[in-house]
Motif scaffolding. Structure first.
Motif, PDB file in Angstrom:
ATOM      1  N   ALA A 230       0.842  -1.201   0.000  1.00 54.58           N
ATOM      2  CA  ALA A 230       0.000   0.000   0.000  1.00 54.58           C
ATOM      3  C   ALA A 230       0.872   1.244   0.000  1.00 54.58           C
ATOM      4  CB  ALA A 230      -0.910  -0.005   1.223  1.00 54.58           C
ATOM      5  N   GLY A 231       0.649   2.117  -0.974  1.00 53.17           N
ATOM      6  CA  GLY A 231       1.398   3.361  -1.066  1.00 53.17           C
ATOM      7  C   GLY A 231       2.743   3.251  -1.739  1.00 53.17           C
ATOM      8  N   LEU A 232       3.117   2.054  -2.167  1.00 50.23           N
ATOM      9  CA  LEU A 232       4.409   1.865  -2.836  1.00 50.23           C
ATOM     10  C   LEU A 232       4.211   1.894  -4.344  1.00 50.23           C
ATOM     11  CD1 LEU A 232       5.983  -0.993  -0.644  1.00 50.23           C
ATOM     12  CD2 LEU A 232       6.215   1.494  -0.401  1.00 50.23           C
ATOM     13  N   SER A 233       4.879   2.817  -5.005  1.00 51.95           N
ATOM     14  CA  SER A 233       4.672   2.974  -6.452  1.00 51.95           C
ATOM     15  C   SER A 233       5.116   1.752  -7.236  1.00 51.95           C
ATOM     16  CB  SER A 233       5.434   4.214  -6.949  1.00 51.95           C
ATOM     17  OG  SER A 233       6.829   4.096  -6.684  1.00 51.95           O
ATOM     18  N   GLY A 234       6.123   1.026  -6.713  1.00 55.35           N
ATOM     19  CA  GLY A 234       6.618  -0.147  -7.426  1.00 55.35           C
ATOM     20  C   GLY A 234       5.912  -1.441  -7.078  1.00 55.35           C
ATOM     21  N   GLY A 235       4.903  -1.369  -6.226  1.00 56.93           N
ATOM     22  CA  GLY A 235       4.158  -2.575  -5.873  1.00 56.93           C
ATOM     23  C   GLY A 235       5.058  -3.623  -5.243  1.00 56.93           C
ATOM     24  N   VAL A 236       4.869  -4.877  -5.648  1.00 52.47           N
ATOM     25  CA  VAL A 236       5.644  -5.973  -5.055  1.00 52.47           C
ATOM     26  C   VAL A 236       7.122  -5.903  -5.430  1.00 52.47           C
ATOM     27  CG1 VAL A 236       3.668  -7.525  -4.890  1.00 52.47           C
ATOM     28  CG2 VAL A 236       5.045  -7.491  -6.990  1.00 52.47           C
ATOM     29  N   HIS A 237       7.463  -5.091  -6.418  1.00 48.41           N
ATOM     30  CA  HIS A 237       8.862  -4.968  -6.832  1.00 48.41           C
ATOM     31  C   HIS A 237       9.525  -3.720  -6.242  1.00 48.41           C
ATOM     32  CE1 HIS A 237       8.062  -8.264  -9.520  1.00 48.41           C
ATOM     33  NE2 HIS A 237       7.096  -7.570 -10.116  1.00 48.41           N
ATOM     34  N   ASP A 238       8.798  -3.006  -5.418  1.00 56.59           N
ATOM     35  CA  ASP A 238       9.344  -1.783  -4.806  1.00 56.59           C
ATOM     36  C   ASP A 238      10.426  -2.146  -3.797  1.00 56.59           C
ATOM     37  OD1 ASP A 238       9.457   0.641  -2.952  1.00 56.59           O
ATOM     38  OD2 ASP A 238       8.037   1.336  -4.473  1.00 56.59           O
ATOM     39  N   LYS A 239      11.487  -1.389  -3.778  1.00 53.23           N
ATOM     40  CA  LYS A 239      12.599  -1.676  -2.861  1.00 53.23           C
ATOM     41  C   LYS A 239      12.191  -1.537  -1.401  1.00 53.23           C
ATOM     42  CE  LYS A 239      14.397   3.073  -3.012  1.00 53.23           C
ATOM     43  NZ  LYS A 239      13.948   3.405  -1.654  1.00 53.23           N
ATOM     44  N   ASP A 240      11.122  -0.781  -1.128  1.00 55.53           N
ATOM     45  CA  ASP A 240      10.670  -0.584   0.250  1.00 55.53           C
ATOM     46  C   ASP A 240       9.633  -1.613   0.689  1.00 55.53           C
ATOM     47  OD1 ASP A 240      12.296   1.652   0.705  1.00 55.53           O
ATOM     48  OD2 ASP A 240      10.853   2.974  -0.262  1.00 55.53           O
ATOM     49  N   PHE A 241       9.315  -2.557  -0.173  1.00 58.08           N
ATOM     50  CA  PHE A 241       8.415  -3.644   0.205  1.00 58.08           C
ATOM     51  C   PHE A 241       9.234  -4.666   0.985  1.00 58.08           C
ATOM     52  CE2 PHE A 241       5.812  -7.479  -1.451  1.00 58.08           C
ATOM     53  CZ  PHE A 241       5.036  -7.486  -0.300  1.00 58.08           C
TER      54      PHE A 241
END
Length: 417
Positions: free
Chosen positions: A242-253
């Motif tokens: 939620a709130g991550l622009s890269g979705g499941v590939h976002d570095k902050d996931f």
């Protein structure tokens, strides 16, 4: 604060959402006996001065009494007390906002309350009163409380609605400290099981890692009432996309759900070592830092409600499923967490919440339902439930959320002086 009621009936006043706490928190649901929604009283007439009962009929068919709210005349206007279901139209004639409680002057128990009554405004308080003594208490902002005259009702044919003695901050300290100690023990268990998950990934045994993921994750999910105290650690351990622009590939996931996604979407062990290591590191930091944390006693009752409220919003909708299909297992762990916190609050609730036996029955019923979806070490995914079973799960958890709203309202720290 907004208008609420302790023993008041639905339609008493407004309940505004509390400030959003940490994690995936939502506004406190209204709809219980104690947390009630606003209603417009059609035909409302305001009798100024010492008016008392309204002469004209009101659209709701109930007797109305205009009651003055002012330090010099708190409760003035209630000159002909009668039992039964009725409405008090609280009129703040002062220049200061105030809270108004209808109390038992002998015990301090509150039958109904209106908060944030602005100067020059009128709000209704709907209650059912039986035989007994009553008094309005006016609590102006930045001034001492004033208790109006005691009124006695005799000859009533009904019993009074529920009343509760307000909970103080001091009352909540012992259960909060006991719960913090329980959380400390869970951080040890969480660390051990998360390390087992990380070790399985490190040695490349992804089958073992998938088997280790759920037991570790469920330990964390049982710690639901402490999320607000975990701070940033919660997002590192159990964050979503939620709130991550890269979705499941976002570095902050990161965290359990990042590892879950990789384990159930064919990622290699080498790709998962980094996420698993970061998860374990966050868990170790949580355990090491927990003894220095302090939960706010004023929040624990609200947390008892929020655990299952978030279960309904996030687990029963599948929004937190990243491949394992274990939302129902998480819901069951959340139920365990709710029971633990209620256990620590029970000494306070047993003398205040007449609905506690019913709440316990619904907890048992929901537990049996959720347990029916467990098959050894596996759980039925939400997507495989029949429509009827899905609706039953939603209804049972929804009922629990409403009943737990009463717990949140009863343990809300109220001003008494």
């Amino acid at each position: 604060m907004p208008e609420t009621a302790v023993g008041a009936e639905p339609g008493t006043g407004d309940v505004a959402a509390p400030p959003p706490p940490a994690r995936r928190r939502t506004a406190l649901l209204t709809g219980g006996v104690l947390a009630v929604a606003a209603a417009t009283v059609a035909g409302l007439l305001v009798a100024h001065g010492s008016g008392g009962r309204h002469e004209a009929a009101t659209a709701d068919g109930l007797p109305h009494t205009s009651v003055e709210v002012t330090p010099a005349g708190c409760g003035r206007g209630w000159s002909r007390p009668e039992g039964g279901r009725q409405v008090f139209d609280l009129h703040n004639t002062s220049s200061t906002a105030a809270e108004v409680d209808l109390t038992d002057p002998r015990t301090g128990a509150v039958y109904g309350e209106v908060e944030g009554l602005a100067p020059g405004t009128v709000r209704p308080l709907r209650v059912t009163l039986g035989n007994g003594t009553y008094a309005f208490k006016c609590l102006p902002d930045d001034a001492d409380a004033v208790t109006g005259p005691t009124v006695r009702i005799t000859g009533a044919k009904v019993r009074s609605g529920p009343a509760a003695v307000p909970v103080t901050q001091q009352d909540l300290i012992p259960p909060t400290l006991a719960y913090q100690k329980w959380i400390q023990a869970r951080t040890v268990e969480l660390e051990r099981k998360t390390d087992a998950l990380r070790d399985a990934v490190d040695r490349g045994d992804l089958a073992a890692a998938r088997a280790a993921w759920l037991p570790a994750h469920l330990v964390y999910e049982r710690m639901g009432a402490a999320y607000g105290t975990f701070g940033d650690a919660d997002g590192q351990i159990d964050g979503t996309t939620a709130g991550l622009s890269g979705g499941v590939h976002d570095k902050d996931f990161t965290g359990f759900h990042r590892v879950e996604y990789g384990l159930w979407h064919g990622e290699s062990a080498s790709a998962l070592r980094g996420p698993a290591d970061r998860l374990a590191a966050a868990v170790h930091a949580l355990r090491a830092g927990w003894p220095d944390q302090r939960m706010d006693p004023a929040d624990v009752g609200l947390r008892a409600h929020e655990i299952l409220e978030n279960t309904v919003q996030f687990e029963l909708t599948g929004r937190t499923d990243y491949g394992s299909g274990t939302n129902l297992a998480t819901a069951r762990a959340n139920l365990d967490g709710t029971r633990v916190l209620l256990g620590y609050l029970r000494p306070l609730l047993s003398t205040r919440d007449s609905g506690l036996p019913g709440l316990d029955s619904w907890l048992d019923r929901t537990q049996r339902l959720l347990d029916s979806f467990r098959h050894g070490r596996s759980w039925t995914p939400l997507t495989r439930l029949t429509r009827t079973r899905r609706e039953t799960v939603d209804a049972d958890l929804g009922e629990l959320v409403e009943r737990l709203a009463d717990v949140a309202a009863l343990t809300d720290v109220r001003r008494t002086a």
